[in-house]
Design an enzyme around this catalytic site. Structure first.
Site, PDB file in Angstrom:
ATOM      1  N   LYS A  13       0.832  -1.211   0.000  1.00 20.12           N
ATOM      2  CA  LYS A  13       0.000   0.000   0.000  1.00 20.12           C
ATOM      3  C   LYS A  13       0.860   1.251   0.000  1.00 20.12           C
ATOM      4  O   LYS A  13       0.486   2.256  -0.600  1.00 20.12           O
ATOM      5  CB  LYS A  13      -0.964  -0.002   1.198  1.00 20.12           C
ATOM      6  CG  LYS A  13      -2.160  -0.909   0.976  1.00 20.12           C
ATOM      7  CD  LYS A  13      -3.301  -0.552   1.899  1.00 20.12           C
ATOM      8  CE  LYS A  13      -4.464  -1.518   1.717  1.00 20.12           C
ATOM      9  NZ  LYS A  13      -5.486  -1.382   2.747  1.00 20.12           N
ATOM     10  N   LYS A  72      -3.412 -11.350  -6.975  1.00 21.02           N
ATOM     11  CA  LYS A  72      -4.719 -11.566  -6.344  1.00 21.02           C
ATOM     12  C   LYS A  72      -5.770 -10.619  -6.950  1.00 21.02           C
ATOM     13  O   LYS A  72      -5.438  -9.496  -7.341  1.00 21.02           O
ATOM     14  CB  LYS A  72      -4.536 -11.416  -4.828  1.00 21.02           C
ATOM     15  CG  LYS A  72      -5.390 -10.425  -4.165  1.00 21.02           C
ATOM     16  CD  LYS A  72      -5.132 -10.214  -2.724  1.00 21.02           C
ATOM     17  CE  LYS A  72      -5.300  -8.704  -2.526  1.00 21.02           C
ATOM     18  NZ  LYS A  72      -5.507  -8.233  -1.221  1.00 21.02           N
ATOM     19  N   LYS A 132      -9.831  -4.886  -5.712  1.00 23.07           N
ATOM     20  CA  LYS A 132     -10.582  -3.697  -6.135  1.00 23.07           C
ATOM     21  C   LYS A 132      -9.670  -2.655  -6.764  1.00 23.07           C
ATOM     22  O   LYS A 132     -10.105  -1.840  -7.558  1.00 23.07           O
ATOM     23  CB  LYS A 132     -11.212  -3.025  -4.910  1.00 23.07           C
ATOM     24  CG  LYS A 132     -12.399  -3.735  -4.325  1.00 23.07           C
ATOM     25  CD  LYS A 132     -12.806  -3.095  -3.005  1.00 23.07           C
ATOM     26  CE  LYS A 132     -13.705  -4.040  -2.225  1.00 23.07           C
ATOM     27  NZ  LYS A 132     -13.809  -3.733  -0.807  1.00 23.07           N
TER      28      LYS A 132
END
Ligand code: TYM
Length: 339
Positions: free
Chosen positions: A121, A203, A206
């Site tokens: 992130k 993976k 979103k």
């Protein structure tokens, strides 16, 4: 003992949460939320929309408010029954944030630095590497430990965070005496890591920029079919689960999860048939499986009064369940009783 008194062992406790950052993906659904519903009869379940976690990434206030209500309705539409489970919104129970502070003092900088989600992130949001993003797993530990949960149903990507929660619980218990249950992960055998349809080594997420990579559980049938028809596969033409066939393995896993068929059954079903046929079958099975969720969501989202009532009840139950744990923690740590 009175004749009517139950001798059954108390039910084990389950806690899990999901971020309100948009419509749930097929990965969220297969890896976690769908299993939450299945556990409600056997366990005492507590499920939460983790809005405090969501603000570690920049959110517009109106969007967050809207997404949180949508996520709550979606959670119920996926089968969480607020009569059976405690279903609430994280920021409505201040005990999570309070406990998180105490636990942060039993969490090491080094162990937080090793979290792969923090590294990912921070790379993706280089302009906003805030302290919350770094201490995110401590709040997640507080979510779980505040309820003394035994089991935590999650997808594979959250296992590292759960391991950290376990370490923090053990460390606190060693220092201050037995206080927290050390939770176990509950990761499904199939579908713990649903992969991107466009890059099956990554993976499904979103945050993927490619719109065809990710299926959302409210996508209509045409959209679902389009995404599966475009799914990346490989250059041979055999539907079988084998190392190196990431795209096909992922499609077989998804198909197995929504139909209940085993990998062997799927291999037999599609023997001698091309990938085109297989992709259509997967798309149809997923769309059919999700249709009731979509309908239920539409019904629930239109009934704000019902949703607000469930949210209020859930928050109250969650608060009550955690207040005692927090008082115990405060006493153990040595805070003066507040009379
Ligand atoms: P979140 O919101 O990213 O995802 C919610 C759940 O969905 C699972 N998941 C997947 N499973 C399989 N395949 C995928 N592609 C996939 N993508 C997501 C996640 O593993 C997760 O179980 N930190 C958590 C939320 C949280 C939490 C908690 C979870 C906060 N506090 C306490 C459990 C207990 C998160 O961001 O999940």
């Amino acid at each position: 003992m009175c004749q009517h008194e139950s001798t059954a062992a108390p039910k084990k406790r389950i806690f899990s949460g999901i971020q309100p950052t948009g419509v749930f993906t097929l990965g969220n659904y297969i890896g976690a939320v769908r299993n939450w519903g299945k556990l409600q009869d056997e366990y005492e379940c507590i499920y939460c929309i983790v809005d405090l976690h969501a603000i570690t990434v920049m959110q517009g206030p109106a969007e967050l408010r809207n997404n949180t209500m949508r996520a709550y309705a979606l959670m119920l539409a996926c089968g969480i029954d607020p009569q059976k489970s405690v279903a609430f919104i994280q920021s409505h129970n201040p005990n999570h944030a309070e406990l998180s502070w105490v636990l942060s003092c039993s969490t090491m900088f080094g162990e937080l630095s090793r979290m792969t989600q923090f590294k990912d992130k921070s790379a993706r949001h280089a302009d906003n590497i805030n302290a919350g993003l770094f201490t995110y797993p401590v709040l997640m530990a507080a979510d779980i430990l505040a309820y003394n949960a035994d089991l935590v149903p999650i997808g594979a990507d959250q296992k590292q965070h759960l391991e950290l929660a376990r370490n923090v619980a053990v460390r606190f218990n060693q220092r201050f005496g037995d206080t927290f249950t050390v939770p176990e992960p509950y990761v499904p055998q199939n579908g713990a890591r649903v992969m991107s349809l466009q890059d099956p080594t990554k993976k499904m997420s979103k945050s993927d920029e490619n719109a065809n990579a990710c299926v959302y559980i409210l996508d209509d049938k045409d959209t679902i079919m389009r995404k599966f028809k475009r799914a990346v596969t490989d250059s041979d033409a055999e539907v079988c689960y084998r190392e190196g066939k990431d795209g096909i393995n992922n499609l077989m896993t998804i198909y197995g999860c929504v139909t209940g068929k085993t990998m062997d059954e799927i291999t037999v079903e599609f023997a001698g048939r091309g990938y085109g046929d297989f992709k259509i079958a997967v798309g149809e099975a997923v769309a059919d499986h999700l249709a009731p969720v979509r309908n239920e969501y539409a019904r629930l989202y239109a009934d704000k009064a019902y949703l607000n009532e469930c949210i209020a009840t859930g928050s109250e139950q969650a608060y009550r369940m955690t207040r005692k744990v927090l008082s115990k923690v405060y006493r153990r740590v040595g805070f003066v009783d507040h009379k």
